[in-house]
Design a protein around this motif. Structure first.
Motif: not given
Length: 779
Positions: A181-182, A186-188, A196-197, A221-222
């Motif tokens: 899904y991503w 790496t989160p931001t 999350l991307p 970006f959710v």
């Protein structure tokens, strides 16, 4: 003073140089606003104060490193309702107070005999305010949250919320059912919230709030709904943190505002002292002397124009008293204009409270005004020719100049018909003389030479000219009218001989006995000057011979002391060993005679120590005084090692710190010799010397200076470098932190200037990155 003259005499440039020597921006601004002094008592007081600063610097009492940030925009705001200064502004106020108190303390420790000590005592003690400021913020203005319980607690709660959010996000990213899904694992953050991307095609697969879409539309970006509350908690705590910081800074600002009047007085007094310090630094840099006071005459002895550098030819001139008009003649490019500018500029500097670059015997009056008409000032916009521009300027001077005025006029009577120009020039000189002005004028007109020779109150002078080299000497010959030497200069410049022959024929027809007299006087003056120079050379030679003889005598006495010292050393070792042997025998046999022998040994030991102290005192007294003036930046040779070095600064007592190729040492002035012009031989064996002040502590492999004051940190860095060289450590680290980069920049500038440093670099990111520097020394 006349503003037009200030520009022509280049006083503004010199004042800017002096202002640049101030330690604080406030001091520099104050210096540029200070007026000229026309009262003798006030001028003496100003020169005394700057002179005391100079004595402190020359006595070996080095002034501390001062850190005065810009606070001009802060002070006027203090006391306003609801004011909150930022951390950087409060730190600037605190640093200003610390540096001001350091300056105060250094002056009081030097115990100046005049008014400087009283002025320093008048600086209010605001150390309590600076301590309160730096309990809250560091030197860069960053809030010390670890020392403030409220902030530390909030920061801890933020940390826990972030850890919880990170654990949940990491679990979501590693969930096999969501794999793919991503865009990245790496989160931001967006607006302070963890997101999350997510690939756009999987929108709706994860319950979340969309915060942003990438420019290509492929990534969303959710913020997953499960971490919304955790993000909310983080945002709330961070808002609470910012509000608490504002409250703390506002309370601290209120404390500063309550002492605003004392702080303003503190800044005003320290800034004024800074202007005196800048004057002292300028005087030392240009080898200046204090001019004596002369009520009605200008006497310059070996004066130098400060903007011409070390190549300036010294100027000696006297004008005033019964002869208030001086007419200077001589060839073009002979130095007439520079002479006028030198006299005017030094008179201005004197009344600005600055010692001037001249020799002893220089004396100046106090002028109400100084006027100058120098150079080509024609104006196209105002349709003024060169002559018209000069006349306009002179007309203003005629109306304003009085008995306490200095008037400087270049090329008097030039630019128009010679007869009318000379008539106007003589009329102007008559007017200025009647007003009581002191006048210096340059000219090429022969009639004005006659005016100088025949008019009571006037005198002639000329610029020296070497007839053999056809070149000017740039020296003033008092009482001797000069010639323009136009034909000699024309020949040197390539003028055809037939033209010159015709010119000489015209000149012979008109030449007068006065011209021949002028030539004869000039030749006699040159012969007298040559004789004086020869006598001075002989005197220098005799002085050198006397110095070498004294050095030989000192060397013999030094050798005698060395032999005595070795004898005492052997005796001391013998007594020490004998006492140990006797103590051993006493313990073995139980004899009571050991006490008597011990007392005898103690008396002998005391006598040895007394003799050693006498030898050291005599050795110090034998250290010859330097036969030259030692000053920072001078290239010298250390007599006992033959090593070449550079004088850095004064040390304790009468010693000086000298930097050699590998390290710094402390020596007496008598141990130094001026370095020869040629570079030292590359084949000379390396040597390292240290001051005998005490044992050197071992270096540390990682020197921590982060959070220290700049002067304290640099002392530790210097000590670390010396110690590393002594113990043979070739690499170590300096932890200076990141911050605003003040410490880092100072450390790198220092390392870059040290010959013993082979190189330096930042650490790897995991080892400290830009906050840690690795230093490598030469092997």
């Amino acid at each position: 003073m006349d503003a037009h003259a200030l520009g022509l005499l280049e006083f503004v440039r010199v004042r800017e140089e002096i202002a640049g020597l101030c330690a604080s921006p406030a001091g520099a601004r104050l210096l540029e606003e200070q007026p000229f002094v026309t009262d003798r008592e006030a001028l003496d007081q100003l020169l005394d104060l700057s002179g005391e600063f100079r004595l402190i610097q020359e006595s070996g009492s080095a002034l501390p490193v001062l850190d005065f940030p810009e606070i001009e925009g802060i002070l006027p705001r203090l006391g306003k309702e609801g004011l909150q200064l930022e951390g950087e502004e409060l730190a600037a106020v605190g640093r200003w107070i610390l540096s001001g108190l350091k300056l105060r303390r250094s002056v009081l420790l030097a115990r100046p005999a005049g008014g400087l000590g009283r002025r320093a005592e008048g600086i209010p003690d605001l150390s309590g305010l600076s301590k309160r400021i730096f309990r809250i913020v560091d030197l860069e203005g960053v809030v010390k949250e670890r020392q403030i319980p409220e902030l530390a607690a909030i920061r801890e709660r933020v940390r826990r919320h972030r850890e919880e959010a990170d654990r949940f996000v990491r679990g979501l990213l590693d969930d096999p059912s969501h794999r793919g899904y991503w865009q990245t694992t790496t989160p931001t953050q967006r607006d302070g919230r963890l997101v999350l991307p997510l690939k756009a095609q999987y929108k709706g697969r994860v319950p979340a709030i969309v915060h942003e879409m990438s420019s290509s539309g492929s990534t969303l970006f959710v913020e997953p709904l499960e971490i919304v509350e955790r993000n909310n908690a983080i945002v709330q705590e961070e808002n609470r943190y910012r509000m608490e910081v504002r409250r703390i800074l506002k309370d601290l600002t209120a404390e500063v505002s309550r002492q605003a009047s004392e702080l303003l007085g503190f800044v005003r007094t320290v800034s004024e002292m800074d202007t005196w310090l800048a004057r002292a630094r300028y005087a030392r840099a240009h080898d200046c002397r204090r001019a004596e006071h002369a009520p009605d005459r200008v006497v310059l002895a070996a004066a130098r124009h400060p903007l011409l550098g070390p190549g300036a030819v010294p100027l000696s001139v006297t004008v005033g008293a019964d002869q208030r008009v001086l007419i200077i003649t001589g060839p073009n490019t002979g130095g007439k204009t520079v002479s006028l500018k030198t006299v005017g500029l030094l008179a201005l500097l004197n009344q600005f409270g600055v010692e001037i670059p001249a020799a002893e015997g220089t004396a100046l009056p106090l002028f109400d005004s100084i006027y100058a008409d120098i150079g080509d000032e024609q104006s196209i916009q105002q349709s003024l020719s060169t002559f018209s521009a000069h006349v306009k300027n002179l007309s203003a001077i005629v109306q304003e100049a009085g008995a306490r005025s200095l008037v400087l006029v270049d090329e008097l009577g030039a630019g128009t018909d010679p007869q009318e120009g000379v008539a106007l020039a003589m009329a102007l000189l008559d007017h200025f003389m009647a007003r009581g002005c002191i006048v210096m004028a340059t000219t090429h007109h022969g009639i004005l030479k006659n005016y100088g020779a025949t008019r009571p109150g006037a005198q002639n002078a000329s610029m020296g000219f070497d007839r053999e080299t056809l070149a000017p000497t740039y020296r003033i010959l008092m009482g001797v009218p000069g010639e323009s030497h136009a034909l000699q200069i024309a020949r040197r410049s390539g003028m055809p001989e037939n033209v010159l022959a015709s010119a000489y024929s015209y000149l012979d027809d008109e030449r007068t006995d006065i011209s021949r007299l002028v030539s004869h006087l000039a030749e006699r003056h040159q012969k007298l000057t040559a004789a004086e120079e020869e006598a001075a050379a002989r005197e220098r030679e005799l002085s050198e011979k006397r110095r070498r003889t004294e050095q030989k005598e000192l060397a013999l006495r030094e050798k005698e002391l060395e032999l005595r010292r070795h004898g005492l050393k052997d005796l001391r070792e013998f007594i020490s060993q004998a006492r140990k042997d006797w103590d051993s025998l006493r313990k073995k046999h139980g004899s009571n005679a050991g006490a008597d022998f011990g007392a005898l040994a103690d008396r002998i030991q005391e006598r040895i120590q007394f003799e050693e102290e006498l030898i050291q005192e005599e050795r110090d007294s034998l250290a010859p005084a330097a036969t030259f003036e030692v000053s920072p930046g001078m290239e010298v040779v250390i007599a006992r090692t033959g090593r070449r070095g550079t004088v850095v600064r004064p040390d304790k007592g009468a010693r000086w710190i000298v930097e050699t190729e590998t390290m710094r040492i402390s020596v007496l002035p008598g141990e130094l010799r001026p370095a020869p012009d040629s570079a030292p031989s590359a084949a000379a064996p390396p040597s390292v010397s240290f001051s005998a002040a005490g044992a050197m502590e071992p270096p540390t492999l990682e020197l921590h200076i982060r959070g220290m004051r700049l002067d304290e940190a640099m002392k530790l860095v210097e000590k670390q470098l010396d110690s590393a060289l002594y113990y043979g450590i070739h690499e170590f680290a300096i932890v200076h932190g990141k911050g605003e980069g003040i410490l880092r920049t100072a450390v790198h500038d220092y390392l870059r200037s040290m010959p013993a440093v082979e190189g330096f670099r930042f650490s790897l990111p995991e080892e400290g990155g830009f906050g840690r520097t690795i230093v490598t020394l030469r092997g």
